[in-house]
Design a protein around this motif. Structure first.
Motif, mmCIF file in Angstrom:
data_model
loop_
_atom_site.group_PDB
_atom_site.id
_atom_site.type_symbol
_atom_site.label_atom_id
_atom_site.label_comp_id
_atom_site.label_asym_id
_atom_site.label_seq_id
_atom_site.Cartn_x
_atom_site.Cartn_y
_atom_site.Cartn_z
ATOM 1 N N ASP A 52 0.797 -1.228 0.000
ATOM 2 C CA ASP A 52 0.000 0.000 0.000
ATOM 3 C C ASP A 52 0.828 1.276 0.000
ATOM 4 N N PRO A 216 -1.576 7.862 3.952
ATOM 5 C CA PRO A 216 -2.506 8.251 2.886
ATOM 6 C C PRO A 216 -2.652 9.762 2.717
ATOM 7 N N LYS A 219 -0.060 10.891 0.366
ATOM 8 C CA LYS A 219 -0.147 10.319 -0.981
ATOM 9 C C LYS A 219 -0.999 11.158 -1.928
ATOM 10 N N GLU A 220 -2.043 11.750 -1.367
ATOM 11 C CA GLU A 220 -3.071 12.374 -2.184
ATOM 12 C C GLU A 220 -2.507 13.466 -3.099
#
Length: 343
Positions: A52, A216, A219-220
């Motif tokens: 991930d 996360p 990451k965006e």
């Protein structure tokens, strides 16, 4: 004159050059979406033991630090670093240039601890000051020391408790992970940081740093940030091929082990001649403290940096070994040092 100035004086390992030549007439997708970059990313995910994480292969360390840090901080937020940290000392205000203050903390060994960070948090209490939000560490550090697993675990726990990002600069991660004192795996770093990068430039590649993002929130839209900052290479496959080869069968760690072995020979020889070191470095950066007249003589035969003035008559120099350092040159340096020592 042989240079011990840094670990990127040479070009690249012959296997990397061969891989680039073999792929030279291929037609590849651009902007890091080619098969080589994707294969490299897959190898890094395997080492990280995580499917991930996002992997972005960038050109240099300063660019990588700037992108990672500025992408996640709000305008009023700051990064915490050791006073010797690369973002504080050697990046020409790149982080500050994006509008984020670097809060530099004195550290005797180049490392941060939860107690150091806590003291910084206590000094920044309200909206009239910047808000500390990201903790920046390096492994190995700028003075050659490394983080042990227990130290990284403590930082990870503290950052989670205080809602801080933990970011690791891995410009010399290869040297850190292959030294005898290391007990960390890349999977540990992936589990305990929000993002980190694996340095290729200082470990046998022509160019390249592989940024690994686990959080996360970081990451965006990161590819938008890469493009916006002028860091998206049309020929991204040039860097991708190199990381594909580095992690094909352990070449990355093989080269890092060699530079550490050469540093170990240097360290032992200098210790046997009775000279102290500025830091307790088990990696490929050494900082022996020598008399200034002796340094002047050594500079006639070798290139290195004068790093820290210890007193009026002694200076800590920096000696750096690389994947390509011949043992013969290490022995030449020790022979010259020994000859000067008996005068």
């Amino acid at each position: 004159m042989y240079s011990f100035k840094n670990d990127y004086s040479e070009g690249a390992h012959p296997r990397i050059l061969e891989a680039m030549m073999n792929a030279n007439l291929e037609q590849n997708e651009g902007y890091g979406l080619d098969s080589h970059s994707l294969a490299a990313a897959a190898s890094i995910r395997k080492l990280a033991d995580r499917d991930d994480v996002d992997v972005h292969i960038l050109v240099g360390g300063t660019q990588t630090n700037l992108l990672a840090i500025s992408s996640v901080l709000r305008p009023y937020q700051a990064a915490i670093a050791a006073s010797t940290g690369h973002i504080n000392v050697h990046e020409a205000g790149a982080i500050e240039g994006t509008g984020h203050k670097v809060l530099a903390l004195p550290s005797p060994d180049g490392k941060l601890t939860p107690s150091m960070i806590e003291s910084c948090l206590k000094e920044h209490t309200d909206e009239h000051m910047v808000q500390p939000k990201l903790v920046y560490i390096s492994d190995s550090t700028e003075i050659g020391t490394i983080y042990k697993k227990a130290e990284l675990e403590a930082l990870h726990h503290f950052c989670r408790l205080h809602d801080l990002y933990l970011y690791l600069d891995g410009a010399r991660l290869g040297s850190a992970m292959t030294c005898e004192e290391n007990d960390l795996e890349i999977s540990d770093i992936a589990a305990m940081t929000d993002a980190f990068y694996i340095g290729g430039t200082k470990n046998g590649a022509l160019i390249g740093e592989a940024l690994v993002i686990a959080n996360p929130l970081m990451k965006e839209n990161f590819r938008y940030m890469i493009k916006n900052r002028g860091a998206m290479l049309a020929k991204g496959f040039v860097a991708g091929i190199q990381f594909e080869e580095l992690f094909r069968d352990g070449l990355f760690f093989e080269m890092a082990s060699h530079e550490n072995q050469m540093a170990a020979v240097l360290r032992k020889g200098i210790e046997e001649l009775g000279y102290p070191f500025y830091s307790d470095s088990p990696t490929n950066q050494l900082f022996p403290i020598l008399p200034n007249p002796m340094i002047e003589e050594l500079e006639k035969e070798f290139e290195f940096y004068r790093q820290y003035a210890v007193d009026d008559t002694h200076t800590a120099i920096r000696l750096v070994t690389s994947w390509a350092t011949p043992e013969a040159e290490v022995q030449n340096f020790l022979a010259s040092l020994k000859q000067l020592s008996v005068r």
